[in-house]
Design a protein around this motif. Structure first.
Motif, short mmCIF file in Angstrom:
data_model
loop_
_atom_site.label_atom_id
_atom_site.label_comp_id
_atom_site.label_asym_id
_atom_site.label_seq_id
_atom_site.Cartn_x
_atom_site.Cartn_y
_atom_site.Cartn_z
N LYS A 39 -4.88 5.28 -3.71
CA LYS A 39 -5.91 6.11 -3.81
C LYS A 39 -7.13 5.76 -2.78
N GLY A 40 -7.04 4.41 -2.29
CA GLY A 40 -8.07 3.99 -1.51
C GLY A 40 -9.23 3.51 -2.06
N ASP A 41 -9.01 3.09 -3.38
CA ASP A 41 -10.08 2.86 -4.25
C ASP A 41 -10.42 1.03 -4.06
N VAL A 42 -11.16 0.73 -3.29
CA VAL A 42 -11.18 -0.44 -2.93
C VAL A 42 -11.82 -1.53 -3.96
N HIS A 55 3.81 -2.57 8.56
CA HIS A 55 2.45 -3.10 7.72
C HIS A 55 2.14 -4.28 8.68
N ARG A 112 -4.71 1.16 -4.49
CA ARG A 112 -4.49 0.93 -3.23
C ARG A 112 -3.92 2.61 -2.72
N GLY A 126 0.98 -1.30 0.07
CA GLY A 126 -0.08 0.07 -0.09
C GLY A 126 0.93 1.14 0.03
N SER A 127 2.02 1.29 -0.36
CA SER A 127 2.88 2.43 -0.62
C SER A 127 3.94 2.19 -1.67
#
Length: 740
Positions: free
Chosen positions: A255-258, A136, A253, A67-68
């Motif tokens: 953008k946080g778009d699940v 994480h 990930r 996620g990064s």
């Protein structure tokens, strides 16, 4: 959890020790594999390695999972080092250089300096390890990711990848859907992984989103074939093939778009990955130990190839040494027996009763006849010398074999000739004798001439043969010649007593010294052989220790432990020193020296006409003949062993077989065949008789026809001599026919 991995310490040590015994080059493939597996066992984390050809999106996939943008992408064309991603409270990087320098920085920007390929697409040679720490939750469970350099670019990078794969609990192989591996590439990779016990493999296809819908269906079908052709060992219910569009997944990930993350395949892959890891973490042994077994089998095979030739070489050395010792031990026993027998015969000869029984009559007569010196040289000295030579012969045989201490000759001197004083002649004595006073060295014969001299000789024979006891002088009056005879008997008794005492004393001392001659020691082996023996011992010990460590973890082995070669100490070598066997017969007790002839009772002769006792050679008794034959057999056997020690078969360390099992030498022509047939007939044997039967038949016939048995039968002795000649010829012919 850490305690679980401390149990691998002895196994790691066993692998390292065995690897060291191989003397591998540090850069060799097997050595690097051993290092990787040992590091793997020492690592408490569950390692997930992501690998594939360069530019397949490995770093992108890992960044999507994390996620990064923890790992360098985009601007960095290719990862140039194995980057371990571990749990940490914040993002930071640590680089260890080969010289021991540690570079510790916040963030991951430093990776662009140390973890990428240079302009020539080369990895930096001064970098030892690269680590990135991230906060994480998946990593916090003891999981560790490894981002590997791309394969199919340079051999150096491929080797690094393969080393790292050995230390991975789970392998994620990234495939490019646009250009799948060829069949040959797939099989090579599969074989390489399986040969090293790497069976927990998951395939992830990337870039499917870049294909047309129709192409996607075709590629997915081919991907299933690729995955199914690899015999992955994953927990039941889990697939070994997943689709993840790495770059869209990372963007979603970040953008946080699940929804986008799910449609890219990332969510499904993450869920399966976490569940697989959770199961495998609980059964880590089943994942790790196949890697150990694969590497250990290679180590054992190479060790065995080092050990077995060395075992055979040392066995040949030992066989050669044992053959030499066996021959020497047999010679030692034979020589010891022969020496003991000869010593016993000489000791019996020197015992006073035997000397008196065998020689006193002739000695006293020789003294009376003024012939003692001649008798002493021709008879007594000759017999004594023969027995002394028989004793010394065995010591020289021993010196030839053992080369320990050179023997001395055995010299037992004869006493001085007896001196007697004649008694005074009485007034009423007859006129036969002539007056005399003192006789020196047996010179009484010139004083006792004529009838008186003959009477003295007869009295000697009479008195000794009758063995009369002392008689009171008042009861009987001795004649003058009886008095002289008693003086001769007494003088010879003194003579033989001195010979017996001195001879037995010399013989005892000689026998004591002989122990330094009839012995042999095991020579210290050469430094080269000692080193080889020690090398073999170390290899066997390391081999066996590795098997033992593998057995603790129930790792099967195709080999059995060696019976380790013991280390021979100097003390153990000394215990293999041989000395002469004990005497075959005990020493006879020393006889009390009787010096007075008065102990004998003298009776007057019944008549005045006497003659000397007959001087014939007595026939040997069976015991004497048996002793002669035994000595002959010993001489023959020792000669055979000397020849054997000098033979090529002995020099090659191959002990020759016994005479019973050796093959007969075939006859060359008809004349030889006739000679052999005649020889068998003379010995009364069938033509297929073994050599032991030949030897026994010869021995039996010699005892029956020895010429010494017929010394008083001239006609029979002549016949026996001819018979012996035929027997000897037959024995020689058959010995030659058997063994050349």
């Amino acid at each position: 959890m850490q305690q679980q991995y401390e149990g691998y310490g002895s196994l790691v040590n066993g692998l390292k020790s065995a690897s060291t015994l191989l003397g591998l080059e540090r850069t060799s493939k097997l050595n690097q594999d051993v290092v990787s597996v040992c590091n793997y066992l020492d690592n408490p984390n569950f390692r997930i390695a992501v690998f594939g050809p360069f530019n397949h999106g490995k770093s992108t996939l890992l960044n999507a999972v994390l996620g990064s943008r923890a790992l360098p992408i985009d601007l960095i064309p290719t990862t140039g080092a194995a980057i371990a991603v571990k749990y940490g409270s914040s993002v930071r990087s640590r680089i260890m250089l080969v010289d021991g320098t540690e570079v510790y920085r916040s963030g991951t920007e430093v990776l662009q300096q140390f973890a990428i390929l240079d302009g020539n697409r080369q990895m930096r040679k001064d970098v030892s390890s690269v680590e990135v720490f991230c906060p994480h939750p998946f990593l916090e469970t003891g999981v560790e990711f490894v981002d590997l350099p791309g394969t199919n670019d340079r051999e150096e990078q491929d080797n690094l990848v393969k080393e790292q794969l050995l230390s991975a609990d789970l392998v994620v192989q990234l495939l490019d859907a646009r250009k799948l591996m060829t069949l040959g590439e797939r099989e090579n990779l599969r074989d390489w992984l399986l040969d090293r016990g790497i069976k927990t493999v998951i395939f992830v296809a990337n870039f499917i989103n870049l294909l047309e819908p129709e192409e996607q269906k075709q590629v997915q079908s081919r991907l299933r074939f690729v995955a199914e052709s690899f015999r992955a060992e994953l927990p039941p219910g889990f697939s070994n093939l997943y689709r993840v569009d790495a770059l869209p997944a990372l963007r979603a990930r970040l953008k946080g778009d699940v929804g986008a993350a799910s449609s890219s395949g990332l969510a499904g892959f993450e869920t399966a990955l976490q569940n697989v890891v959770d199961i495998l973490q609980k059964n880590r042994v089943s994942v790790r130990l196949p890697r150990v077994e694969a590497i250990a089998s290679q180590i054992q095979l190479i060790l065995k190839h080092k050990i077995d030739p060395l075992v055979n070489e040392i066995r040949l050395i030992d066989d050669k040494q044992n053959a030499k010792l066996a021959i020497k031990q047999k010679a030692h026993n034979l020589i010891g027996q022969g020496f003991s027998t000869s010593i016993t015969e000489l000791r019996n000869f020197l015992s006073l009763p035997n000397l008196l029984t065998k020689y006193q009559a002739d000695a006293a007569v020789a003294l009376a006849e003024n012939n003692f010196k001649s008798w002493q040289i021709n008879k007594l000295k000759k017999d004594l010398n023969d027995l002394q030579i028989a004793v010394v012969k065995w010591l020289y045989q021993a010196y030839e074999f053992f080369q320990e201490e050179r023997p001395e000759d055995l010299l037992i001197p004869l006493p001085s000739e007896p001196i007697i004083t004649l008694p005074p002649k009485s007034d009423n004595s007859d006129t036969w004798s002539e007056p005399g006073s003192i006789a020196v060295g047996g010179g009484i014969g010139w004083l006792l001439g004529g009838p008186v001299g003959a009477a003295v000789v007869g009295s000697v024979s009479y008195l000794l043969n009758k063995n009369v006891q002392q008689q009171d002088d008042q009861l009987a009056k001795e004649s003058y010649h009886q008095q002289v005879a008693k003086l001769c008997i007494s003088a010879t008794e003194e003579y033989f007593a001195h010979l017996s005492n001195q001879g037995l004393s010399i013989l005892d001392e000689y026998e004591r010294k002989s122990e330094k001659v009839i012995c042999f020691k095991v020579s210290p082996e050469s430094l080269e052989i000692t080193k080889k023996r020690e090398e073999l011992r170390r290899l066997q010990k390391g081999f066996n220790q590795l098997i033992s460590e593998l057995k603790k973890f129930k790792i099967s082995s195709n080999y059995q432990p060696y019976i380790e070669t013991p280390k021979v100490s100097q003390t153990q070598q000394q215990e293999r020193i041989y000395t002469r066997p004990p005497q075959a017969t005990p020493k006879p007790p020393q006889q009390e020296h009787r010096t007075k002839t008065a102990e004998r009772k003298v009776e007057p002769p019944k008549q005045q006409v006497y003659s000397p006792p007959p001087k014939t050679t007595p026939s040997p008794n069976p015991a004497e003949l048996e002793a002669k034959f035994r000595n002959w057999e010993m001489d023959e056997e020792i000669a055979r062993m000397k020849a054997q020690m000098g033979s090529p078969g002995y020099q090659n360390g191959k002990q020759q077989t016994t005479q019973n099992t050796q093959a007969s030498k075939p006859p060359q022509n008809q004349t030889d065949k006739d000679k052999i047939a005649r020889a068998y007939k003379i010995l009364g044997l069938p033509q297929d008789a073994e050599f032991t039967d030949i030897k026994q038949a010869y021995k039996t016939l010699v005892k029956k026809w020895h010429p010494d048995l017929f010394v008083n039968q001239p006609q029979m002795q002549k016949q026996a001599q001819e018979k012996m000649r035929l027997l000897n010829e037959a024995y020689t012919v058959l010995s030659t026919a058997k063994y050349g």
